[in-house]
Scaffold this active site. Structure first.
Site, PDB file in Angstrom:
ATOM      1  CB  CYS A  75      -0.891   0.000   1.241  1.00  0.00           C
ATOM      2  SG  CYS A  75      -1.677   1.595   1.504  1.00  0.00           S
ATOM      3  CD  GLN A  77      -3.545   5.717   1.282  1.00  0.00           C
ATOM      4  OE1 GLN A  77      -4.004   6.461   2.134  1.00  0.00           O
ATOM      5  NE2 GLN A  77      -4.295   4.873   0.583  1.00  0.00           N
ATOM      6  CG  HIS A  93       9.271  -3.519   2.677  1.00  0.00           C
ATOM      7  ND1 HIS A  93       8.977  -2.409   1.913  1.00  0.00           N
ATOM      8  CD2 HIS A  93      10.619  -3.511   2.847  1.00  0.00           C
ATOM      9  CE1 HIS A  93      10.104  -1.770   1.636  1.00  0.00           C
ATOM     10  NE2 HIS A  93      11.106  -2.424   2.192  1.00  0.00           N
ATOM     11  N   GLY A 102      11.776   1.724   2.399  1.00  0.00           N
ATOM     12  CA  GLY A 102      11.150   2.737   1.547  1.00  0.00           C
ATOM     13  C   GLY A 102      11.044   2.306   0.097  1.00  0.00           C
ATOM     14  CD  GLN A 106      13.673  -3.528  -6.991  1.00  0.00           C
ATOM     15  OE1 GLN A 106      13.132  -3.535  -5.904  1.00  0.00           O
ATOM     16  NE2 GLN A 106      13.119  -2.932  -8.041  1.00  0.00           N
ATOM     17  CG  ASP A 124       7.249   1.035  13.807  1.00  0.00           C
ATOM     18  OD1 ASP A 124       7.241   1.528  12.652  1.00  0.00           O
ATOM     19  OD2 ASP A 124       8.309   0.780  14.413  1.00  0.00           O
ATOM     20  CG  ASP A 128       8.974   0.081   4.336  1.00  0.00           C
ATOM     21  OD1 ASP A 128       7.797  -0.295   4.359  1.00  0.00           O
ATOM     22  OD2 ASP A 128       9.462   0.722   3.387  1.00  0.00           O
ATOM     23  CE  LYS A 187       7.613   8.387  -8.056  1.00  0.00           C
ATOM     24  NZ  LYS A 187       8.173   9.432  -8.883  1.00  0.00           N
ATOM     25  CG  ASN A 221      13.019   3.649 -14.527  1.00  0.00           C
ATOM     26  OD1 ASN A 221      11.941   4.185 -14.301  1.00  0.00           O
ATOM     27  ND2 ASN A 221      13.230   2.361 -14.324  1.00  0.00           N
TER      28      ASN A 221
HETATM   29  O1  0FX Z   1       4.291  -2.072  -5.344  1.00  0.00           O
HETATM   30  P1  0FX Z   1       5.719  -1.767  -5.545  1.00  0.00           P
HETATM   31  O2  0FX Z   1       6.545  -2.928  -5.899  1.00  0.00           O
HETATM   32  O3  0FX Z   1       6.378  -1.181  -4.185  1.00  0.00           O
HETATM   33  C1  0FX Z   1       6.531   0.183  -3.836  1.00  0.00           C
HETATM   34  C2  0FX Z   1       7.764   0.409  -2.961  1.00  0.00           C
HETATM   35  O4  0FX Z   1       8.942  -0.056  -3.596  1.00  0.00           O
HETATM   36  C3  0FX Z   1       7.619  -0.289  -1.641  1.00  0.00           C
HETATM   37  O5  0FX Z   1       8.721  -0.015  -0.809  1.00  0.00           O
HETATM   38  C4  0FX Z   1       6.352   0.178  -0.959  1.00  0.00           C
HETATM   39  N1  0FX Z   1       6.184  -0.537   0.279  1.00  0.00           N
HETATM   40  C5  0FX Z   1       5.192  -0.046  -1.894  1.00  0.00           C
HETATM   41  C6  0FX Z   1       3.939   0.473  -1.298  1.00  0.00           C
HETATM   42  O6  0FX Z   1       5.387   0.617  -3.143  1.00  0.00           O
HETATM   43  O7  0FX Z   1       5.866  -0.547  -6.555  1.00  0.00           O
HETATM   44  P2  0FX Z   1       5.596  -0.450  -8.116  1.00  0.00           P
HETATM   45  O8  0FX Z   1       4.686  -1.516  -8.580  1.00  0.00           O
HETATM   46  O9  0FX Z   1       5.232   0.970  -8.377  1.00  0.00           O
HETATM   47  O10 0FX Z   1       7.029  -0.695  -8.741  1.00  0.00           O
HETATM   48  C7  0FX Z   1       7.588  -1.971  -8.873  1.00  0.00           C
HETATM   49  C8  0FX Z   1       8.992  -1.852  -9.409  1.00  0.00           C
HETATM   50  O11 0FX Z   1       8.931  -1.286 -10.711  1.00  0.00           O
HETATM   51  C9  0FX Z   1       9.908  -0.936  -8.607  1.00  0.00           C
HETATM   52  O12 0FX Z   1      10.591  -1.640  -7.579  1.00  0.00           O
HETATM   53  C10 0FX Z   1      10.853  -0.408  -9.660  1.00  0.00           C
HETATM   54  C11 0FX Z   1      10.043  -0.473 -10.951  1.00  0.00           C
HETATM   55  N2  0FX Z   1       9.600   0.861 -11.391  1.00  0.00           N
HETATM   56  C12 0FX Z   1       8.388   1.374 -11.013  1.00  0.00           C
HETATM   57  C13 0FX Z   1       7.991   2.619 -11.424  1.00  0.00           C
HETATM   58  C14 0FX Z   1       6.653   3.203 -10.991  1.00  0.00           C
HETATM   59  C15 0FX Z   1      10.442   1.579 -12.204  1.00  0.00           C
HETATM   60  O13 0FX Z   1      11.545   1.093 -12.527  1.00  0.00           O
HETATM   61  N3  0FX Z   1      10.070   2.839 -12.618  1.00  0.00           N
HETATM   62  C16 0FX Z   1       8.860   3.384 -12.260  1.00  0.00           C
HETATM   63  O14 0FX Z   1       8.554   4.527 -12.686  1.00  0.00           O
END
Ligand code: 0FX
Length: 243
Positions: A75, A77, A93, A102, A106, A124, A128, A187, A221
């Site tokens: 999530c 938030q 996480h 955060g 990786q 808490d 994380d 971020k 990216n």
């Molecule tokens: O859902 P999630 O894998 O996780 C993120 C945070 O990393 C995590 O610490 C936090 N607890 C959670 C709530 O939000 O994020 P995602 O699906 O937006 O991104 C997955 C992966 O994709 C990320 O680790 C790196 C990659 N990514 C993501 C975005 C949005 C990129 O390389 N570029 C991007 O712009």
């Protein structure tokens, strides 16, 4: 029937979670789903029914009244103190707490060499940060890009959930405190990495690490700005290991 709330912004993880809870041992639980604003469509697809958003910072009281357990599956938030003090909240996480807590753990592990993996922990008031219920490190090879490691992390999160969810649901598990405070990335730290400085001198090793940290499937990216045209040019890297 015991009601459990899942708050998530990650449809892949929710789809995997739903496969786990399809087992008969979970038939006495009712799992409800909420998400952050903007994730409704993707989450509804993963759950197979409409999922509405909630702003936990302001609407936490509604959750305190209705739930004894809230599980965050990525999530986006931060749960407010009032919520985590009143309800048993658990976070899944995609990092190995306390290292690179955060955002996108990786990515930062590729750059700073700290271990990465998956962690299930009590929530808490800090990001994380709470006591750890279970965690597992994943491999980080020099030829891995962000997505290679991330896919391992997602798989590991679901494996940990498979093993530990029964104990989490009845709140019968041991925890341990993280060994140290660790470090936290936001971020904005990720966004800063993405802008490549063409004039900067650094080793080829560091440059490869930066590009593999910022190479994640279709995501655009890393970029630089072409001084002639002013156009943004996106950069990713392809690495292949051979025996
Ligand atoms: O859902 P999630 O894998 O996780 C993120 C945070 O990393 C995590 O610490 C936090 N607890 C959670 C709530 O939000 O994020 P995602 O699906 O937006 O991104 C997955 C992966 O994709 C990320 O680790 C790196 C990659 N990514 C993501 C975005 C949005 C990129 O390389 N570029 C991007 O712009």
């Amino acid at each position: 029937m015991k009601r459990v709330l899942i708050i998530s912004d990650n449809p892949t993880l929710v789809a995997g979670f739903r496969e786990i809870i399809a087992q008969p041992e979970y038939s006495s639980y009712k799992f409800d789903y909420r998400c952050s604003k903007g994730s409704e469509e993707n989450l509804s697809k993963a759950v197979g029914e409409p999922v509405s958003s909630i702003k936990v910072k302001t609407d936490w009281q509604e959750l305190v009244v209705n739930y004894n357990l809230i599980i965050s599956l990525h999530c986006k938030q931060l749960f407010p103190a009032e919520l985590v003090q009143a309800v048993h909240c658990v976070n899944v996480h995609p990092g190995l707490n306390p290292y690179n807590r955060g955002w996108f753990p990786q990515v930062f592990s590729i750059l700073n060499g700290l271990p990465t993996g998956a962690t299930i922990h009590e929530i808490d008031e800090e990001l994380d940060h709470g006591n750890i219920i279970a965690q597992q490190e994943v491999e980080n090879q020099v030829w891995d890009t962000s997505i290679d490691i991330y896919n391992r992390v997602l798989h590991t999160e679901l494996e940990l959930l498979k093993e530990h969810l029964p104990k989490i649901l009845v709140r019968e598990y041991e925890t341990f405190e993280p060994s140290e405070e660790g470090n936290l990335n936001l971020k904005k730290d990720f966004d800063e990495l993405c802008e490549l400085d063409l004039a900067k001198s650094q080793s080829i090793g560091d440059t490869i690490d930066l590009l593999r940290a910022l190479t994640h499937g279709e995501y655009q990216n890393a970029y630089f700005t072409d001084p002639k045209t002013g156009k943004k040019v996106y950069v990713s890297i392809r690495l292949e290991s051979k025996e």
